[in-house]
Design a protein around this motif. Structure first.
Motif, short mmCIF file in Angstrom:
data_model
loop_
_atom_site.label_atom_id
_atom_site.label_comp_id
_atom_site.label_asym_id
_atom_site.label_seq_id
_atom_site.Cartn_x
_atom_site.Cartn_y
_atom_site.Cartn_z
N SER A 110 0.87 -1.18 0.00
CA SER A 110 0.00 0.00 0.00
C SER A 110 0.91 1.23 0.00
O SER A 110 1.44 1.62 1.04
CB SER A 110 -0.93 0.02 1.21
OG SER A 110 -1.84 1.11 1.12
N ILE A 111 1.09 1.82 -1.16
CA ILE A 111 2.00 2.95 -1.31
C ILE A 111 1.18 4.21 -1.59
O ILE A 111 0.48 4.30 -2.60
CB ILE A 111 2.99 2.74 -2.47
CG1 ILE A 111 3.75 1.42 -2.30
CG2 ILE A 111 3.95 3.92 -2.58
CD1 ILE A 111 4.70 1.39 -1.13
N GLY A 112 1.26 5.17 -0.68
CA GLY A 112 0.58 6.43 -0.87
C GLY A 112 -0.93 6.31 -0.86
O GLY A 112 -1.62 7.16 -1.44
N ALA A 113 -1.47 5.27 -0.23
CA ALA A 113 -2.92 5.04 -0.25
C ALA A 113 -3.51 4.95 1.15
O ALA A 113 -4.65 4.49 1.31
CB ALA A 113 -3.24 3.77 -1.03
N THR A 114 -2.78 5.38 2.16
CA THR A 114 -3.28 5.23 3.53
C THR A 114 -4.54 6.06 3.78
O THR A 114 -5.30 5.76 4.69
CB THR A 114 -2.21 5.60 4.56
OG1 THR A 114 -1.78 6.97 4.34
CG2 THR A 114 -0.99 4.69 4.46
N HIS A 115 -4.76 7.10 2.95
CA HIS A 115 -5.98 7.90 3.10
C HIS A 115 -7.23 7.05 2.90
O HIS A 115 -8.29 7.35 3.44
CB HIS A 115 -5.97 9.05 2.09
CG HIS A 115 -5.91 8.60 0.67
ND1 HIS A 115 -4.72 8.27 0.05
CD2 HIS A 115 -6.88 8.40 -0.26
CE1 HIS A 115 -4.96 7.90 -1.20
NE2 HIS A 115 -6.27 7.96 -1.40
N ALA A 116 -7.10 5.98 2.10
CA ALA A 116 -8.26 5.13 1.82
C ALA A 116 -8.71 4.35 3.05
O ALA A 116 -9.85 3.87 3.11
CB ALA A 116 -7.93 4.16 0.69
N PHE A 117 -7.83 4.23 4.03
CA PHE A 117 -8.13 3.47 5.24
C PHE A 117 -8.29 4.36 6.47
O PHE A 117 -8.60 3.87 7.55
CB PHE A 117 -7.03 2.45 5.50
CG PHE A 117 -6.86 1.45 4.39
CD1 PHE A 117 -7.55 0.25 4.40
CD2 PHE A 117 -6.02 1.71 3.32
CE1 PHE A 117 -7.40 -0.67 3.38
CE2 PHE A 117 -5.86 0.80 2.29
CZ PHE A 117 -6.56 -0.39 2.32
N GLY A 118 -8.02 5.65 6.30
CA GLY A 118 -8.12 6.56 7.44
C GLY A 118 -6.82 6.77 8.19
O GLY A 118 -6.83 7.24 9.32
#
Length: 245
Positions: A110-118
Motif C-alpha cells: 500500500s503505497i501512498g494510499a493510507t488515506h483510503a483506510f483513514g
C-alpha cells in the motif's frame, strides 16, 4: 475534465504515483520479495504499476490488486496483456478498505494510499488481515521533514515527523526490515513530472475545452508545491514484518 483524467495526464511520465525513482522501486521489491514466487496483494493499486513490475521480473509470482477506479484497472489489464503477465494478475474493482479476507498473501503493498483506510495504522491493520505468517508489508507514507507551514498542514493534514512515524509503526507490533526515504531529487522529479505533464498537455491541446482547466490545475499545483510544502514534505517506504506472529 474529471479529477481521474487529470491524474492520468499528470502521471503519464511518472507511472509510479509516488516520489520514487525506478532504482528505488526495484530495490524495495527485491527486499519485499526475497523468494520470487510469492503471492502479492496491492491495496489501492491504481494502474498496478508495482504489481506489473514485480510480475515482469519474477515469472513465478502471482498478484492481485484492488482499486475503485475502473479506468485505472482497465489500463492495468491492458498493460498486463502487453507484458504477457495477465494470467498471473487478478484485479478487483472495489474500495480497498472493503476488500474482504481471502487466501493469505506473502506481501501486501500500500503505497501512498493510507488515506483510503483513514491513516497509517488503520492501513496496517487492514494489511494484517491479508498477511500470511512470516509475510511482509510494503507501505509508503508521507511525513514532515521540517516544521510545515499552515498552508502545508491544510493540504496534507497532521502528519508526524519520520522518527515519530516509525515509532508508531513499531509500537503497533511491526518491525522494519528495510526502508527508503525519498531523496530531494526524487521528490522534485516527481513534482516536476506531474505538473509539467499537465502543463504540456494543456499547451499541446489549446483548442480542447479542458485546456484552460488543465493549465490552471498545473499552475496551482506547482505553486502549492513551491510555496507551500516543498521544504517540509517527506516520503518514506517501509518493508515491515510482524514482530510477533
Amino acid at each position: 475534465m474529471s479529477r481521474e483524467q487529470i491524474s492520468a495526464i499528470a502521471h503519464a511520465h511518472h507511472p509510479i504515483k509516488s516520489p520514487l525513482d525506478d532504482d528505488s522501486v526495484s530495490r524495495l521489491l527485491e527486499r519485499s520479495l526475497p523468494q520470487g514466487h510469492e503471492r502479492v496483494l496491492d491495496l489501492g493499486c491504481g494502474t498496478a504499476e508495482w504489481l506489473l513490475r514485480a510480475l515482469a521480473a519474477r515469472p513465478h509470482l502471482h498478484a492481485e490488486g484492488v482499486d475503485v477506479s475502473a479506468v485505472s484497472l482497465t489500463r492495468a489489464r491492458q498493460a498486463a496483456r502487453e507484458l504477457g503477465v495477465d494470467e498471473r494478475l487478478v484485479l478487483h474493482q472495489q474500495e480497498a478498505a472493503e476488500f474482504g479476507p481471502s487466501e493469505p498473501f506473502d506481501l501486501v503493498i500500500s503505497i501512498g494510499a493510507t488515506h483510503a483506510f483513514g491513516g497509517l495504522l488503520p492501513t496496517l491493520a487492514a494489511a494484517r488481515e491479508h498477511l500470511a505468517p512470516g509475510g511482509r508489508v510494503l507501505i509508503g507514507e508521507s511525513y514532515w521533514e521540517r516544521t510545515p507551514s499552515p498552508a502545508a498542514v491544510e493540504m496534507f493534514g497532521e502528519l508526524a515527523d519520520l522518527a515519530t512515524t516509525v515509532d508508531a509503526v513499531v509500537a503497533d507490533g511491526w518491525t522494519p526490515v528495510h526502508g527508503h526515504v525519498s531523496s530531494r531529487a526524487e521528490l522534485d522529479a516527481y513534482e516536476w513530472a506531474c505538473w509539467g505533464s499537465l502543463a504540456s498537455w494543456a499547451l499541446d491541446h489549446p483548442q480542447d475545452p479542458a485546456s484552460a482547466q488543465v493549465l490552471e490545475a498545473a499552475t496551482d499545483a506547482r505553486s502549492d508545491w513551491l510555496h507551500g510544502y516543498r521544504d517540509s514534505f517527506g516520503f518514506v517506504c517501509l518493508v515491515l514484518r510482524r514482530t510477533t506472529e
